[in-house]
Write an enzyme that holds these catalytic residues in place. Structure first.
Site, PDB file in Angstrom:
ATOM      1  N   HIS A   1      17.487  77.997  33.045  1.00  0.00           N
ATOM      2  CA  HIS A   1      16.959  77.491  34.322  1.00  0.00           C
ATOM      3  C   HIS A   1      15.876  78.431  34.870  1.00  0.00           C
ATOM      4  CE1 HIS A   1      18.048  74.811  37.972  1.00  0.00           C
ATOM      5  NE2 HIS A   1      16.786  75.164  38.039  1.00  0.00           N
TER       6      HIS A   1
ATOM      7  N   ARG B   1      17.308  68.296  36.041  1.00  0.00           N
ATOM      8  CA  ARG B   1      18.626  68.852  36.329  1.00  0.00           C
ATOM      9  C   ARG B   1      19.567  68.527  35.165  1.00  0.00           C
ATOM     10  NH1 ARG B   1      16.607  71.832  39.397  1.00  0.00           N
ATOM     11  NH2 ARG B   1      16.791  71.874  41.645  1.00  0.00           N
TER      12      ARG B   1
HETATM   13  P1  NDP Z   1       8.977  64.790  43.611  1.00  0.00           P
HETATM   14  O1  NDP Z   1       9.921  64.288  44.646  1.00  0.00           O
HETATM   15  O2  NDP Z   1       7.613  65.206  44.019  1.00  0.00           O
HETATM   16  O3  NDP Z   1       8.790  63.674  42.472  1.00  0.00           O
HETATM   17  C1  NDP Z   1       9.865  62.942  41.970  1.00  0.00           C
HETATM   18  C2  NDP Z   1       9.329  61.864  41.035  1.00  0.00           C
HETATM   19  O4  NDP Z   1      10.457  61.197  40.442  1.00  0.00           O
HETATM   20  C3  NDP Z   1       8.508  60.808  41.761  1.00  0.00           C
HETATM   21  O5  NDP Z   1       7.435  60.379  40.952  1.00  0.00           O
HETATM   22  C4  NDP Z   1       9.521  59.676  41.960  1.00  0.00           C
HETATM   23  O6  NDP Z   1       8.961  58.380  42.060  1.00  0.00           O
HETATM   24  C5  NDP Z   1      10.312  59.795  40.664  1.00  0.00           C
HETATM   25  N1  NDP Z   1      11.624  59.154  40.809  1.00  0.00           N
HETATM   26  C6  NDP Z   1      12.617  59.446  41.689  1.00  0.00           C
HETATM   27  N2  NDP Z   1      13.650  58.606  41.523  1.00  0.00           N
HETATM   28  C7  NDP Z   1      13.289  57.746  40.531  1.00  0.00           C
HETATM   29  C8  NDP Z   1      13.928  56.647  39.927  1.00  0.00           C
HETATM   30  N3  NDP Z   1      15.138  56.231  40.293  1.00  0.00           N
HETATM   31  N4  NDP Z   1      13.261  55.999  38.945  1.00  0.00           N
HETATM   32  C9  NDP Z   1      12.013  56.379  38.566  1.00  0.00           C
HETATM   33  N5  NDP Z   1      11.348  57.426  39.111  1.00  0.00           N
HETATM   34  C10 NDP Z   1      11.994  58.100  40.078  1.00  0.00           C
HETATM   35  O7  NDP Z   1       9.732  65.977  42.863  1.00  0.00           O
HETATM   36  P2  NDP Z   1       9.089  67.264  42.129  1.00  0.00           P
HETATM   37  O8  NDP Z   1       8.076  66.782  41.169  1.00  0.00           O
HETATM   38  O9  NDP Z   1       8.687  68.260  43.143  1.00  0.00           O
HETATM   39  O10 NDP Z   1      10.383  67.855  41.392  1.00  0.00           O
HETATM   40  C11 NDP Z   1      11.127  67.100  40.462  1.00  0.00           C
HETATM   41  C12 NDP Z   1      12.393  67.843  40.099  1.00  0.00           C
HETATM   42  O11 NDP Z   1      12.112  68.929  39.238  1.00  0.00           O
HETATM   43  C13 NDP Z   1      13.158  68.503  41.244  1.00  0.00           C
HETATM   44  O12 NDP Z   1      13.887  67.557  42.003  1.00  0.00           O
HETATM   45  C14 NDP Z   1      14.059  69.459  40.485  1.00  0.00           C
HETATM   46  O13 NDP Z   1      15.253  68.818  40.143  1.00  0.00           O
HETATM   47  C15 NDP Z   1      13.257  69.773  39.227  1.00  0.00           C
HETATM   48  N6  NDP Z   1      12.834  71.178  39.180  1.00  0.00           N
HETATM   49  C16 NDP Z   1      13.283  71.967  38.170  1.00  0.00           C
HETATM   50  C17 NDP Z   1      12.908  73.272  38.089  1.00  0.00           C
HETATM   51  C18 NDP Z   1      13.347  74.133  36.972  1.00  0.00           C
HETATM   52  O14 NDP Z   1      13.153  75.356  37.023  1.00  0.00           O
HETATM   53  N7  NDP Z   1      13.922  73.588  35.917  1.00  0.00           N
HETATM   54  C19 NDP Z   1      12.028  73.894  39.092  1.00  0.00           C
HETATM   55  C20 NDP Z   1      11.595  72.962  40.116  1.00  0.00           C
HETATM   56  C21 NDP Z   1      12.000  71.668  40.143  1.00  0.00           C
HETATM   57  P3  NDP Z   1       7.943  58.009  43.260  1.00  0.00           P
HETATM   58  O15 NDP Z   1       6.650  58.678  42.852  1.00  0.00           O
HETATM   59  O16 NDP Z   1       7.850  56.548  43.223  1.00  0.00           O
HETATM   60  O17 NDP Z   1       8.547  58.577  44.509  1.00  0.00           O
HETATM   61  C1  OXD Z   2      14.035  74.205  41.959  1.00  0.00           C
HETATM   62  C2  OXD Z   2      14.589  74.903  40.809  1.00  0.00           C
HETATM   63  O1  OXD Z   2      14.468  73.086  42.269  1.00  0.00           O
HETATM   64  O2  OXD Z   2      14.348  76.125  40.661  1.00  0.00           O
HETATM   65  O3  OXD Z   2      13.126  74.768  42.588  1.00  0.00           O
HETATM   66  O4  OXD Z   2      15.251  74.294  39.977  1.00  0.00           O
END
Ligand code: NDP
Ligand code: OXD
Length: 300
Positions: free
Chosen positions: A263, A215
């Site tokens: 995005h 983000r």
């Molecule tokens: P998940 O919830 O599956 O994974 C999040 C990961 O981040 C986990 O490994 C988690 O750790 C880690 N994490 C969270 N907080 C912390 C912290 N404080 N310190 C260290 N590690 C942390 O999310 P997704 O993989 O499904 O998606 C990630 C993000 O990608 C979404 O939230 C969104 O913002 C972004 N996104 C962007 C898109 C785009 O088009 N640009 C499209 C889709 C998503 P743990 O494994 O320990 O829980």
């Molecule tokens: C999502 C994105 O979170 O598109 O799916 O960013």
């Protein structure tokens, strides 16, 4: 809207017991039990007092005010295989672009400069992924298959084949010291807001590259410009920005070492997204756990 109509048609055929209403034709708000939204309407819990589950159309849930969620309302993010595939594709494109100096060559072309830089094989480039969840783990696997040395950082310890996994704030420094291309795939929470900042950049190898596909608010934009100016970072590719779209005079538009995309890294696909929603609704109604349920107090 087009997606909403398509999903409405599928529900009519595949789950006719559930009346699927497309905004603004919401019908009687007292009848609304499930909300499927990218941006929620204002005060959703007042507007729909019988709401039971909120389904995010995206993988992220930072667009919701999590503090306002009543304890009994569940929140589910989108675990669409279409998003996963899109993210594998985009991360490959972007990491290869940074690895093979595409920002430099695009700027050189604009100036009619034929100037080659020395290149490294993927086997000697260290890619560090912040966030090893659904998307981060898939991206780690994809980049590993291309030959990169891949490491990752998450809140709790993960185990992923051929990926060096770091966990928690105490291992962030070791993770960063091991990284030439930093990829942010974290969710946006209070703990991760502004994490891509000067302090983090200064712990990367000199001339490191940055890819933000999480983000926009993960990035301190001023610190990025300073790190590019002083050479601590050599290039960045950004799919997300704090303000989307950025203002016409935003310095990133014309920066010679920043590549921007609007995005588009990965989007929920109409067909597979509906499969996931239908499956989760059936699971909820059968009293089974749903896929992608968010821990509202952790923020993701
Ligand atoms: P998940 O919830 O599956 O994974 C999040 C990961 O981040 C986990 O490994 C988690 O750790 C880690 N994490 C969270 N907080 C912390 C912290 N404080 N310190 C260290 N590690 C942390 O999310 P997704 O993989 O499904 O998606 C990630 C993000 O990608 C979404 O939230 C969104 O913002 C972004 N996104 C962007 C898109 C785009 O088009 N640009 C499209 C889709 C998503 P743990 O494994 O320990 O829980
Ligand atoms: C999502 C994105 O979170 O598109 O799916 O960013």
């Amino acid at each position: 809207m087009e997606r909403g109509r398509h999903w409405q048609q599928r529900f009519a055929v595949e789950e006719p017991e559930i009346a699927f209403r497309v905004w603004p034709e919401e019908g009687d708000p007292l009848e609304v039990e499930y909300l499927v939204a990218w941006q929620p309407p204002e005060d959703p819990f007042q507007r729909y007092p019988n709401l039971r589950v909120v389904f995010s159309i995206g993988a992220g849930v930072d667009q919701f005010d999590l503090a306002s969620f009543p304890g009994h309302v569940r929140l589910v993010r989108m675990l669409d295989p279409g998003i996963l595939q899109g993210m594998r594709e985009y991360a490959t494109l972007a990491v290869l672009a940074l690895h093979r100096d595409l920002p430099h060559y695009m700027a050189a072309q604009r100036e009619a400069r034929w100037q080659a830089l020395p290149s490294l094989p993927a086997q000697r480039r260290r890619v560090g992924i912040m966030g090893l969840g659904n998307l981060g783990a898939a991206v780690a696997e994809t980049l590993g298959n291309l030959g990169f040395m891949v490491s990752g950082w998450s809140r709790s310890r993960r185990e992923i084949r051929a990926v060096e996994c770091f966990a928690g704030d105490e291992e962030l420094g070791a993770f960063l010291a091991n990284t030439d291309i930093l990829v942010c795939l974290l969710p946006l929470t209070e703990a991760t807001r502004g994490i891509l900042c000067r302090d983090v950049f200064s712990q990367l190898s000199r001339g490191a590259r940055l890819l933000n596909i999480g983000r926009g608010a993960h990035l301190n934009e001023t610190d990025l410009l300073a790190a590019l100016d002083d050479g601590q970072l050599s290039a960045a590719m950004l799919d997300v920005l704090e303000k989307e779209p950025p203002s016409d005079d935003h310095p990133f538009w014309r920066h010679p070492r920043i590549l921007l995309t609007p995005h588009v890294a990965a989007a929920t696909q109409v067909d597979t997204g509906c499969d996931v929603l239908l499956d989760n609704l059936r699971r909820y109604r059968a009293g089974l756990p749903m896929y992608g349920e968010v821990n509202v107090s952790a923020g993701y």
